[in-house]
Design an enzyme around this catalytic site. Structure first.
Site, PDB file in Angstrom:
ATOM      1  N   ASP A   1       3.583   2.284   3.214  1.00  0.00           N
ATOM      2  CA  ASP A   1       2.028   2.103   3.050  1.00  0.00           C
ATOM      3  C   ASP A   1       1.549   3.173   2.346  1.00  0.00           C
ATOM      4  O   ASP A   1       2.364   4.118   1.879  1.00  0.00           O
ATOM      5  CB  ASP A   1       1.288   1.951   4.336  1.00  0.00           C
ATOM      6  CG  ASP A   1       1.502   3.072   5.419  1.00  0.00           C
ATOM      7  OD1 ASP A   1       1.987   4.117   5.002  1.00  0.00           O
ATOM      8  OD2 ASP A   1       0.905   2.990   6.477  1.00  0.00           O
TER       9      ASP A   1
ATOM     10  N   LYS B   1       6.651  -4.206   2.267  1.00  0.00           N
ATOM     11  CA  LYS B   1       5.939  -3.606   3.160  1.00  0.00           C
ATOM     12  C   LYS B   1       5.707  -4.374   4.504  1.00  0.00           C
ATOM     13  O   LYS B   1       6.231  -3.834   5.560  1.00  0.00           O
ATOM     14  CB  LYS B   1       4.860  -2.883   3.002  1.00  0.00           C
ATOM     15  CG  LYS B   1       4.038  -2.260   4.005  1.00  0.00           C
ATOM     16  CD  LYS B   1       2.506  -1.898   3.592  1.00  0.00           C
ATOM     17  CE  LYS B   1       1.866  -2.780   4.337  1.00  0.00           C
ATOM     18  NZ  LYS B   1       0.361  -2.354   4.450  1.00  0.00           N
TER      19      LYS B   1
END
Length: 354
Positions: A243, A225
């Site tokens: 996320d 991420k």
């Protein structure tokens, strides 16, 4: 010649064997049904004489009617926007708006249309972390774990003023770094991560942030991420940022059923052209923070409600839904202290400001 003697006639049995009676007897249900058809008013009498049969039939018919009504209401609520909160279940892969079956090809078309719609709603979508270079974005993204981008943006100015380069941060006193980043939470673990990645940048990459995913994920505290955030926004390399907001919305949209971020990333990447990955991430996250909230989505104020299989999970009344909007959609400041020039909202206040 004598007449033949009369043969005694056998007397017919006056009683019918029990077996024959049982065979000829009409079942109770058939009697009740026949009677009801012939004389509508006698159905109740039949039900009394044969307890339970009519009640069971009535219950079965009522259940079937209610099931049909529920299916109809569910379909109409999702498409027309008339269902109340909770009337439509969450988005499930294979189901489109209104809970109707949806092929994979139809889902892909709907997903790309949602992306186009979100591009019109959020033409100014951007990363909501303040940064001036790849190093600042990398550190800020690591600090954003388990806190808001706003709190990170309020904290990093002092941190970067004290330690502007990887070399400076790597050589810092850990206790001083902990004190500077304390507002972001988990400050001891985060201090270890950002000082560790700063040392790795100094020792292995000449003090520069690498522009490859394989190199970034080797740094302390950096996962896919964080790496995709840095690659997409500091180097222009397309990537999907999964996320909590992104994962929640793509499941509500029915694009995936996966919970694992890596699997979510893989499935979403297969739906959209690579050139859309970074901006798609920003648009979906913007929508999740402003309208499609985790606990109470503002369904009645959502511009993509007709395309969403999860319509009805939140507030559907337009007036009440508008009161749930956040940031610039609700007339409030955004998360950045230094937003881009085209951002329509107000800058966030610095740490400690009223």
């Amino acid at each position: 010649m004598k007449p033949a003697a009369k043969q005694p006639t056998k007397k017919k049995a006056t009683t019918t064997p029990a077996k024959a009676v049982a065979k000829k007897a009409t079942p109770a249900k058939a009697v009740a049904k026949k009677a009801a058809a012939a004389q509508p008013g006698t159905a109740k009498k039949a039900a009394v004489s044969q307890p339970g049969t009519a009640n069971k039939a009535a219950a079965k018919g009522k259940a079937a009617t209610e099931a049909k009504s529920a299916v109809k209401a569910k379909a109409e609520g999702g498409v027309r926007g008339t269902a109340g909160a909770g009337a439509v279940s969450g988005g499930v892969k294979g189901k489109g708006p209104g809970g109707k079956p949806e092929s994979h090809a139809a889902m892909v078309r709907r997903a790309r249309r949602i992306n186009r719609e979100l591009a019109e709603v959020y033409p100014y979508a951007h990363p909501e972390l303040d940064f001036r270079n790849p190093f600042e974005l990398l550190v800020a993204t690591v600090l954003s774990a388990q806190t808001t981008d706003l709190r990170v943006n309020q904290t990093t100015p002092r941190l970067f003023a004290a330690y502007p380069t990887p070399e400076d941060l790597a050589a810092a006193n850990p206790e001083e770094v902990e004190e500077l980043i304390r507002p972001t939470g988990f400050f001891r673990a985060k201090t270890k991560s950002i000082m560790g990645l700063a040392a790795a940048l100094r020792d292995e990459f000449g003090g520069e942030v690498p522009g490859r995913l394989a190199d970034l994920v080797k740094l302390p505290g950096v996962g896919r991420k964080t790496a995709n955030v840095v690659l997409g926004n500091a180097f222009g390399v397309p990537g999907i940022t999964v996320d909590t907001h992104f994962g929640r919305l793509v499941r509500r949209f029915g694009w995936t059923e996966q919970d694992d971020p890596v699997k979510v990333e893989a499935e979403i990447c297969a739906i959209f052209p690579k050139s859309e990955w970074t901006m798609l991430s920003h648009r979906v996250v913007f929508h999740g923070r402003r309208i499609c909230h985790a606990r109470k989505p503002a369904c009645g104020a959502c511009p993509i409600a007709p395309l969403c299989p999860s319509y009805g999970e939140g507030e559907t009344d337009p007036e009440k839904a508008r009161k749930l909007l956040k940031y610039e959609k609700g007339g409030l400041p955004g998360q950045r202290l230094s937003p881009p020039p085209d951002y329509p909202g107000l800058p966030a206040p610095p740490l400690g400001a009223g």
